[in-house]
Write a protein that holds these residues in place. Sequence first.
Motif, PDB file in Angstrom:
ATOM      1  N   MET A  29      33.329  52.910 -44.196  1.00  0.00           N
ATOM      2  CA  MET A  29      32.586  54.050 -44.732  1.00  0.00           C
ATOM      3  C   MET A  29      32.207  53.801 -46.183  1.00  0.00           C
ATOM      4  SD  MET A  29      31.475  56.880 -43.426  1.00  0.00           S
ATOM      5  CE  MET A  29      32.588  57.208 -42.050  1.00  0.00           C
ATOM      6  N   ALA A  30      33.102  53.163 -46.934  1.00  0.00           N
ATOM      7  CA  ALA A  30      32.809  52.868 -48.336  1.00  0.00           C
ATOM      8  C   ALA A  30      31.705  51.816 -48.469  1.00  0.00           C
ATOM      9  CB  ALA A  30      34.077  52.392 -49.043  1.00  0.00           C
ATOM     10  N   PHE A  70      30.130  51.424 -36.985  1.00  0.00           N
ATOM     11  CA  PHE A  70      31.379  50.662 -37.037  1.00  0.00           C
ATOM     12  C   PHE A  70      32.311  51.134 -35.934  1.00  0.00           C
ATOM     13  CE2 PHE A  70      35.769  50.011 -38.794  1.00  0.00           C
ATOM     14  CZ  PHE A  70      35.771  48.634 -38.624  1.00  0.00           C
ATOM     15  N   ASP A  71      32.736  50.205 -35.103  1.00  0.00           N
ATOM     16  CA  ASP A  71      33.700  50.484 -34.041  1.00  0.00           C
ATOM     17  C   ASP A  71      35.095  50.217 -34.604  1.00  0.00           C
ATOM     18  OD1 ASP A  71      35.408  50.476 -31.882  1.00  0.00           O
ATOM     19  OD2 ASP A  71      34.072  49.354 -30.563  1.00  0.00           O
ATOM     20  N   ALA A  72      35.748  51.277 -35.062  1.00  0.00           N
ATOM     21  CA  ALA A  72      37.026  51.138 -35.740  1.00  0.00           C
ATOM     22  C   ALA A  72      38.180  50.878 -34.784  1.00  0.00           C
ATOM     23  CB  ALA A  72      37.322  52.396 -36.550  1.00  0.00           C
ATOM     24  N   ASP A  91      26.203  54.227 -40.760  1.00  0.00           N
ATOM     25  CA  ASP A  91      25.458  55.402 -40.308  1.00  0.00           C
ATOM     26  C   ASP A  91      26.160  56.101 -39.149  1.00  0.00           C
ATOM     27  OD1 ASP A  91      22.901  54.872 -41.946  1.00  0.00           O
ATOM     28  OD2 ASP A  91      23.239  52.981 -40.889  1.00  0.00           O
ATOM     29  N   GLY A  92      27.052  55.374 -38.476  1.00  0.00           N
ATOM     30  CA  GLY A  92      27.753  55.936 -37.333  1.00  0.00           C
ATOM     31  C   GLY A  92      29.140  55.339 -37.191  1.00  0.00           C
ATOM     32  N   GLU A 132      29.298  46.918 -35.303  1.00  0.00           N
ATOM     33  CA  GLU A 132      30.287  45.904 -35.680  1.00  0.00           C
ATOM     34  C   GLU A 132      31.613  46.246 -35.009  1.00  0.00           C
ATOM     35  OE1 GLU A 132      32.638  43.069 -36.903  1.00  0.00           O
ATOM     36  OE2 GLU A 132      30.508  43.009 -37.440  1.00  0.00           O
ATOM     37  N   ARG A 133      32.269  45.245 -34.403  1.00  0.00           N
ATOM     38  CA  ARG A 133      33.550  45.495 -33.726  1.00  0.00           C
ATOM     39  C   ARG A 133      34.541  44.364 -33.927  1.00  0.00           C
ATOM     40  NH1 ARG A 133      34.887  44.503 -28.187  1.00  0.00           N
ATOM     41  NH2 ARG A 133      36.665  43.913 -29.438  1.00  0.00           N
TER      42      ARG A 133
END
Length: 283
Positions: free
Chosen positions: A231-232, A200-202, A236-237, A171-172
């Motif tokens: 994260m909540a 997740f691409d933060a 997984d990455g 997800e980005r």
Amino acid sequence: MIKPVSIQPTPAGPITIGPGAPLLLMAGPCVLESGDLAWEIAREMKAIAARLGVSYVFKASFDKANRTSLSSFRGPGAEKGLRILGRLRAEVGVPVVSDIHEPGQAELAADCLDILQIPAFLCRQTDLLMAAARTGKVVNVKKGQFVSPWDMEHAVNKLRGAGTEKILLTERGASFGYNNLVVDMRSLVVMRAFGYPVVFDATHSVQLPGGAGGSSGGQREFIPALARAAMAVGIDGLFLEVHPQPDKALCDGPNSLPLDQVEPLLKQLLAVRQAVSGVIDAA
């Protein structure tokens, strides 16, 4: 039920991503700027990951084929860039992920990469997905800014149709008007329900596409907040673009995390992950 994905062989030995496995961290500069910079970041990130018990994969693009401006820095290109990544993989001893943009790059990239990444803009490109799947490597597909999370099931089915179960979905952020992105945290739940690990691409999630005129802008101050939220929810990455001096980066500096902020942020995120792990795994 999430199917754990094994990344192997890697210089660090087999790595598993999924329930019960350590957090997978993909981090590095947006694009290969120089060998010295890549080695500096890879070594520092490897050390941080070892201290925190995180699985680490170095990321950097050998070619940014979707830059806003024709004059923007793109990187060294496929041939030279893959040589650099192959050397870094061997000398630093870390697995590597990079983007491929054309079906013809898949086999070439598979010779030196541990994960082949499909850029968000290309997540619907059937031939590219199938070529990546046929290499037998793990394939990380970034969800397009223009694609709903439930429509990513079509990308999954294309990869499975080409014979692979080694699938990661990232997800980005989604387009939100002009020059802006927004993250719908429901996407993480929807895509994880397909049965594959979700990343997740933060950093790209705080990008402002084309927001700086001839280049993309970004709001890196929101990286920690979005990462904690993801994260909540359950991931997984984590994917991060990091740089020692983001304001001097040749690509995506405004949405890159300063290298010296990575470890403090990861400590927060691992605390959140520990707090919710039982809830996520039971969901």
